[in-house]
Design a protein around this motif. Structure first.
Motif, PDB file in Angstrom:
ATOM      1  N   THR A   1       0.846  -1.203   0.000  1.00 18.24           N
ATOM      2  CA  THR A   1       0.000   0.000   0.000  1.00 18.24           C
ATOM      3  C   THR A   1       0.872   1.241   0.000  1.00 18.24           C
ATOM      4  O   THR A   1       1.712   1.418   0.892  1.00 18.24           O
ATOM      5  CB  THR A   1      -0.921   0.019   1.240  1.00 18.24           C
ATOM      6  OG1 THR A   1      -1.741  -1.152   1.245  1.00 18.24           O
ATOM      7  CG2 THR A   1      -1.809   1.257   1.205  1.00 18.24           C
ATOM      8  N   ILE A   2       0.691   2.050  -0.990  1.00 21.82           N
ATOM      9  CA  ILE A   2       1.396   3.334  -1.091  1.00 21.82           C
ATOM     10  C   ILE A   2       0.376   4.445  -0.879  1.00 21.82           C
ATOM     11  O   ILE A   2      -0.666   4.485  -1.535  1.00 21.82           O
ATOM     12  CB  ILE A   2       2.075   3.483  -2.467  1.00 21.82           C
ATOM     13  CG1 ILE A   2       3.143   2.399  -2.637  1.00 21.82           C
ATOM     14  CG2 ILE A   2       2.687   4.872  -2.625  1.00 21.82           C
ATOM     15  CD1 ILE A   2       3.799   2.410  -4.006  1.00 21.82           C
ATOM     16  N   GLN A   3       0.662   5.325   0.020  1.00 15.91           N
ATOM     17  CA  GLN A   3      -0.285   6.380   0.377  1.00 15.91           C
ATOM     18  C   GLN A   3      -0.051   7.635  -0.472  1.00 15.91           C
ATOM     19  O   GLN A   3       1.076   8.109  -0.618  1.00 15.91           O
ATOM     20  CB  GLN A   3      -0.153   6.727   1.868  1.00 15.91           C
ATOM     21  CG  GLN A   3      -1.239   7.667   2.359  1.00 15.91           C
ATOM     22  CD  GLN A   3      -1.125   7.936   3.861  1.00 15.91           C
ATOM     23  OE1 GLN A   3      -0.058   7.770   4.436  1.00 15.91           O
ATOM     24  NE2 GLN A   3      -2.222   8.342   4.473  1.00 15.91           N
ATOM     25  N   LEU A   4      -1.148   8.152  -1.028  1.00 19.36           N
ATOM     26  CA  LEU A   4      -1.122   9.399  -1.791  1.00 19.36           C
ATOM     27  C   LEU A   4      -1.930  10.442  -1.025  1.00 19.36           C
ATOM     28  O   LEU A   4      -3.124  10.239  -0.774  1.00 19.36           O
ATOM     29  CB  LEU A   4      -1.716   9.194  -3.190  1.00 19.36           C
ATOM     30  CG  LEU A   4      -1.059   8.121  -4.068  1.00 19.36           C
ATOM     31  CD1 LEU A   4      -1.817   7.978  -5.384  1.00 19.36           C
ATOM     32  CD2 LEU A   4       0.400   8.458  -4.332  1.00 19.36           C
ATOM     33  N   ILE A   5      -1.291  11.503  -0.632  1.00 20.16           N
ATOM     34  CA  ILE A   5      -1.951  12.573   0.123  1.00 20.16           C
ATOM     35  C   ILE A   5      -1.986  13.816  -0.761  1.00 20.16           C
ATOM     36  O   ILE A   5      -0.936  14.358  -1.122  1.00 20.16           O
ATOM     37  CB  ILE A   5      -1.217  12.871   1.437  1.00 20.16           C
ATOM     38  CG1 ILE A   5      -1.055  11.590   2.264  1.00 20.16           C
ATOM     39  CG2 ILE A   5      -1.953  13.933   2.238  1.00 20.16           C
ATOM     40  CD1 ILE A   5      -0.214  11.778   3.516  1.00 20.16           C
ATOM     41  N   ALA A   6      -3.184  14.237  -1.133  1.00 21.08           N
ATOM     42  CA  ALA A   6      -3.326  15.357  -2.074  1.00 21.08           C
ATOM     43  C   ALA A   6      -4.013  16.536  -1.417  1.00 21.08           C
ATOM     44  O   ALA A   6      -4.829  16.381  -0.495  1.00 21.08           O
ATOM     45  CB  ALA A   6      -4.108  14.919  -3.304  1.00 21.08           C
ATOM     46  N   ASP A   7      -3.687  17.728  -1.881  1.00 18.35           N
ATOM     47  CA  ASP A   7      -4.334  18.964  -1.438  1.00 18.35           C
ATOM     48  C   ASP A   7      -5.667  19.084  -2.168  1.00 18.35           C
ATOM     49  O   ASP A   7      -5.722  19.423  -3.347  1.00 18.35           O
ATOM     50  CB  ASP A   7      -3.438  20.161  -1.762  1.00 18.35           C
ATOM     51  CG  ASP A   7      -4.037  21.479  -1.291  1.00 18.35           C
ATOM     52  OD1 ASP A   7      -5.195  21.474  -0.821  1.00 18.35           O
ATOM     53  OD2 ASP A   7      -3.361  22.515  -1.414  1.00 18.35           O
ATOM     54  N   ALA A   8      -6.766  18.806  -1.463  1.00 22.05           N
ATOM     55  CA  ALA A   8      -8.089  18.757  -2.078  1.00 22.05           C
ATOM     56  C   ALA A   8      -8.824  20.092  -2.035  1.00 22.05           C
ATOM     57  O   ALA A   8     -10.045  20.117  -2.205  1.00 22.05           O
ATOM     58  CB  ALA A   8      -8.933  17.675  -1.413  1.00 22.05           C
ATOM     59  N   THR A   9      -8.111  21.192  -1.796  1.00 27.47           N
ATOM     60  CA  THR A   9      -8.786  22.487  -1.913  1.00 27.47           C
ATOM     61  C   THR A   9      -9.249  22.696  -3.357  1.00 27.47           C
ATOM     62  O   THR A   9     -10.203  23.444  -3.597  1.00 27.47           O
ATOM     63  CB  THR A   9      -7.845  23.627  -1.500  1.00 27.47           C
ATOM     64  OG1 THR A   9      -6.610  23.515  -2.220  1.00 27.47           O
ATOM     65  CG2 THR A   9      -7.556  23.561  -0.008  1.00 27.47           C
ATOM     66  N   ASP A  10      -8.559  22.068  -4.293  1.00 29.64           N
ATOM     67  CA  ASP A  10      -9.038  21.997  -5.675  1.00 29.64           C
ATOM     68  C   ASP A  10      -9.295  20.523  -5.963  1.00 29.64           C
ATOM     69  O   ASP A  10      -8.387  19.780  -6.324  1.00 29.64           O
ATOM     70  CB  ASP A  10      -7.995  22.559  -6.647  1.00 29.64           C
ATOM     71  CG  ASP A  10      -8.532  22.700  -8.055  1.00 29.64           C
ATOM     72  OD1 ASP A  10      -9.468  21.953  -8.411  1.00 29.64           O
ATOM     73  OD2 ASP A  10      -8.022  23.566  -8.811  1.00 29.64           O
ATOM     74  N   PRO A  11     -10.537  20.059  -5.811  1.00 30.67           N
ATOM     75  CA  PRO A  11     -10.831  18.622  -5.911  1.00 30.67           C
ATOM     76  C   PRO A  11     -10.454  18.016  -7.254  1.00 30.67           C
ATOM     77  O   PRO A  11      -9.979  16.886  -7.306  1.00 30.67           O
ATOM     78  CB  PRO A  11     -12.353  18.557  -5.673  1.00 30.67           C
ATOM     79  CG  PRO A  11     -12.695  19.828  -4.971  1.00 30.67           C
ATOM     80  CD  PRO A  11     -11.732  20.850  -5.479  1.00 30.67           C
TER      81      PRO A  11
END
Length: 368
Positions: A115-125
């Motif tokens: 499992t590789i975790q992707l953490i994205a800035d969702a202020t722009d979905p």
């Protein structure tokens, strides 16, 4: 016929003496096709990301290399601890972080899963989802190469094939839409002020006392803009092919003919606006607000018409740009022939006939 040519000549003189009009006619189409072609895109490129590599093994280094080598990501730096993640996002310098778990290579070899975790800035979905999809695709591609010829039970593979645009270039979608928008705005906006300008300048009296019939006056107003729009069409097609790399797969003659037909439709619509408007400001306002927004919103250029509520789908049928956008996309991108676009062509012919007829009927032979 001689009188008609004099009116056409007079309209040309009006154009060349007004430098702003010349700029709108020639400068605006070129500027818009370049700006929209290069800037207006749904693709996300060179997004700045960070990597937290807890594994420090061969698999993690290979995945980092794959991400860095793609045109979608620009790895800003490698983090040393999870505590740096939140602070890095708060600085607003990155769009996504990739967290590689400890023992990644060992887990992949023995457990066949990781499992590789992707953490994205969702202020722009939309951007966040797009970047996550890009990263997932790159990682899955790496995984498939590692599996090689090995057979994994109950594994379902999917094969994707993109027709007409295998590289998924956004310009393939935007060029037909920009053509519709440019021709509609330039042609309709310029002709929308042509008749009302004669009223404001006081030259309408001279036209009315002349023996020329109204239909010739209306056509004489269209001829100069039609000829100049033909030059715009040539410049747009040349820029599309040689600058934006959008191919013309269909018949060039058919494509040019459809462009000229839509030009006449836009000119006729502009003359209709000019016939009913009382001032140049009103005519410009109607042509900009009344044509720009429907062309953008209801033509299928920016948003799929099928996703709209039924009332808006019905209203979209009244927008000429919708039919032209469909024609250009099918002829230019898909390489289809008249057999597949004749219905849309007839719609434009009908709209042109209607606009021309109403313009002639609305042309006032007396000043009030």
């Amino acid at each position: 016929m001689k009188q008609f040519l004099f009116f056409v000549q007079k309209e040309f003189f009006h154009l060349w003496r007004d430098k702003r009009t010349v700029w709108i006619l020639f400068g605006m189409p070129v500027t818009q096709i370049l700006i929209f072609g290069f800037a207006l895109t749904n693709e996300v490129k060179n997004a700045r990301i960070v990597v937290l590599d807890n594994a420090q093994d061969g698999a993690s280094r290979a995945i980092i290399h794959e991400l860095s080598a793609s045109r979608y990501f620009d790895i800003l730096r490698n983090l040393r601890s999870p505590d740096e993640l939140e602070r890095t996002f708060q600085e607003g310098k990155i769009k996504m972080a990739v967290v590689l778990p400890a023992g990644l290579e060992n887990t992949m070899l023995h457990e066949r899963t990781a499992t590789i975790q992707l953490i994205a800035d969702a202020t722009d979905p939309n951007v966040a989802q797009t970047l996550a999809n890009y990263a997932t695709a790159i990682i899955m591609d790496y995984q498939q190469r590692q599996l090689g010829e090995q057979t994994v039970p109950y594994t379902i593979n999917t094969e994707m094939r993109m027709l007409y645009n295998p590289q998924l270039k956004e310009s393939y979608n935007f060029v037909p839409g920009v053509m519709a928008m440019v021709l509609m705005l330039v042609c309709a906006m310029m002709t929308s002020i042509s008749i009302v300008r004669e009223k404001e300048m006081g030259t309408m009296e001279v036209i009315l006392v002349s023996p020329i019939v109204p239909i010739r006056v209306v056509i004489a107003k269209m001829v100069p803009y039609f000829l100049l729009s033909a030059l715009n069409i040539a410049s747009i097609l040349l820029l599309s092919v040689f600058v934006l790399d959008v191919p013309i797969r269909g018949t060039l003659l058919l494509l040019v003919a459809e462009c000229l037909l839509f030009t006449i439709t836009a000119l006729a619509l502009g003359l209709l606006i000019s016939s009913v408007a009382e001032s140049q400001q009103v005519a410009m306002l109607i042509s900009l607000m009344g044509l720009f927004l429907p062309t953008i919103m209801l033509s299928g250029f920016m948003f799929p018409v099928e996703n709209m509520p039924v009332p808006l789908q019905i209203i979209s049928n009244l927008v000429p740009a919708k039919w032209f956008y469909y024609i250009v996309k099918n002829v230019m991108i898909k390489g289809l022939t008249l057999e597949y676009v004749w219905k849309e062509t007839l719609v434009l012919v009908g709209m042109t006939t209607f606009f021309m007829t109403v313009s002639i009927l609305k042309f006032k032979t007396r000043l009030e």
